[in-house]
Design an enzyme around this catalytic site. Sequence first.
Site, PDB file in Angstrom:
ATOM      1  N   LYS A  16     -27.117  12.193  29.473  1.00 30.57           N
ATOM      2  CA  LYS A  16     -28.366  11.726  29.764  1.00 30.57           C
ATOM      3  C   LYS A  16     -29.525  12.804  30.065  1.00 30.57           C
ATOM      4  CE  LYS A  16     -28.530   8.093  32.500  1.00 30.57           C
ATOM      5  NZ  LYS A  16     -29.236   8.477  33.765  1.00 30.57           N
ATOM      6  N   CYS A  34     -22.608  11.879  31.118  1.00 25.25           N
ATOM      7  CA  CYS A  34     -22.365  11.647  29.655  1.00 25.25           C
ATOM      8  C   CYS A  34     -23.772  12.367  28.511  1.00 25.25           C
ATOM      9  CB  CYS A  34     -22.017  10.379  29.032  1.00 25.25           C
ATOM     10  SG  CYS A  34     -20.575   9.899  29.646  1.00 25.25           S
TER      11      CYS A  34
HETATM   12  C1  SPV Z   1     -25.233   8.058  38.183  1.00 28.44           C
HETATM   13  O1  SPV Z   1     -24.242   8.291  38.729  1.00 28.44           O
HETATM   14  O2  SPV Z   1     -25.491   7.215  37.397  1.00 28.44           O
HETATM   15  C2  SPV Z   1     -26.498   8.696  39.076  1.00 28.44           C
HETATM   16  C3  SPV Z   1     -26.268   9.266  40.100  1.00 28.44           C
HETATM   17  O3  SPV Z   1     -27.661   8.515  38.359  1.00 28.44           O
HETATM   18  S1  SPV Z   1     -26.248   7.831  41.405  1.00 28.44           S
HETATM   19  O4  SPV Z   1     -27.520   8.144  42.280  1.00 28.44           O
HETATM   20  O5  SPV Z   1     -24.858   8.178  42.104  1.00 28.44           O
HETATM   21  O6  SPV Z   1     -26.370   6.752  40.739  1.00 28.44           O
HETATM   22 MN    MN Z   2     -27.686   7.354  36.746  1.00 26.15          MN
END
Ligand code: SPV
Ligand code: MN
Length: 643
Positions: free
Chosen positions: A287, A285
């Site tokens: 960030k 979204c």
């Molecule tokens: C998210 O999905 O919020 C991420 C990637 O930053 S993960 O490492 O998959 O959480």
């Molecule tokens: Mn994340």
Amino acid sequence: MLQFCNIWVRKMQQYLEALRMRMSRPDYLKLSAIPVPRVHRFISESVELCNPDRVFVCTDSPEDIAYVRRQAVVSGEERPLATPGHTYHFDGPRDQGRDRELTKYLVPKWDSLDKALNQVEREEGLTEIKGLLRNIMRGRTMIVRFLSLGPVGSVFSIPCMECTDSWYVAHSVDLLYRQAYEAFRRSGVPDDFFCVLHSAGRLDERMISMEPDKKRIYIDYVENTVYSVNTQYGGNSIGFKKLALRLTIRRAHREGWLAEHMMITGVHGPGGRKTYFAGAFPSGCGKTSTAMIPGNTILADDIAYLRNIDGVCRAVNAEVGIFGILKDVNPVDDPVIWEVLTKPGEVIFSNVLVKDGKPYWLGMGCEIPKEGENYTGYWWEGKKDENGEEIPPANKNARYTVSLKALGNCDPELDNPMGVELGGIIYGCRDARGYVPVQQSFSWEHGIIAYGAALETETTFTLVEDEGKYEINIMSIQDFVSIPLGEYVRNNLEFGRRLRKQPLVFGVNYFLRDLKTGEFLNDRRDKQVWMKWMELRVNRDVDAIKSPTGWIPKYEDLRRLFRDVRGVEYSKADYVKQFTTRVRENLAKINRVERFFKENAKDTPQELFEILEEQRVRLTKVQKKFGNYVSPENLEKEDWMEE
Ligand code: SPV
Ligand code: MN
């Protein structure tokens, strides 16, 4: 005391002895230099369980780091691309995002967790996951890495270690976290550091995990340990992302600080001043792109720790790299990261399309080849999956992994052990219907509740399940909150109240649509303007208009900023459309939020309901005066709070 020391030394010797038989002399020496019994215990138990042929201990020396990087390619888990330093990696078709369903807390019999949290009884879960891990590394190498969440040697730091059989994971953590072998060797690490045991499981000839049905990700908060098996996707296998965040949230709330799903950026304002903002946005979204706005500096893109230091809110990045989404990343909207992704340097691409040594992803702003290799193997335009759905060339959750220092605008305070002072905190929702693009709360409490706790979003492709559903996602962190939700909200409220100098709280929404046509009302680059407006507000340089949901910008200020920042003319008509208070939608939202908390969080602070009620009263007041859609011009002209 002496007796205690003797027991301690004997224990350490026992663990080391067990390991000596299974390790080369150099690796054994590297490990025995670490005077921390829990390290030896964890490795010795992991070796006993997973039965690797070899254990490699990475000391973070340039040779060891180069070895890990080389092995990632030699093993075939990564393959080189044409640009020097670039490699690519694939995860399986059923392993393309964080797995909510298979990620569970191990809850001991004597404890209970909110029923909304996915959980399994601890002994049962341990038996299950250990069964899956038994002998899983036979014929393979277990790599041991020591790292630090937050700057090393600071009040913020949490030491951690990961044992994994994936060279891709061992390589990724090198780009994403601070090295800490030396910190462990010099001792001084408290015993409650985080441990991760990960195995990619059986791999096919393309080095992809073959048994997604046996994927499990279990979090043991009793021992501060994460187990992850039969998965490779970074968010499931790199234990220090959201898995460790769940452990960190518990610790932070015990100790009175905050561990948040937030980026941190330094916004440059007039006269060379710099104001830091932390911002929470749900995955996918905006960030990372907010953190990377050209002209500002990036300090964090995913996980921030916030502490009260002498009454001031200071923050660090838990990480030092980015595991970023590769969708709609193009040279016009994202020039900073585009440069990193196209010039020589260390980059790991995952789940992109590869053709003739080049990576391609969705929305990159150029033509994508009609065939190549992707996460499903050989791919051609029109290829379908087993459900008859067309397979896109690259996955929507394709990713890049890079060090933050590769970015031209990496903030110089990245490793400051004291962190940076936050001037503002931003909560970004993905709301087509209700919230204006940017607004400032009336108080810390109003911001935490009306923008943070009430954060509503359409789900996106970063999860393996459906996208496009609306859901409440408290502070964008709900998936990772490992304590009761109401307690989490209360701790946020109290954290702010204890500060001598509170950051201002803002709500942003990049996804507002026209109610009739469904068109987005903003350009992706408008966020550059909102950030500058927030910077001016923190520094008390501009006035604002009081709306029922918060302070909103004045047209003249935005017009000037649009001209200065984006070089475009901002029309009054656009302003009115974007900043009209949508009373009906906002009232409906309040109802949904209240219902959510009543149904899902039994210990919600009463204050949440009071603040929402006050917002309802304000909305009803303007509704009576101006109807359901209230132009900012009306709000500016009159003191609408007066009867
Ligand atoms: C998210 O999905 O919020 C991420 C990637 O930053 S993960 O490492 O998959 O959480
Ligand atoms: Mn994340």
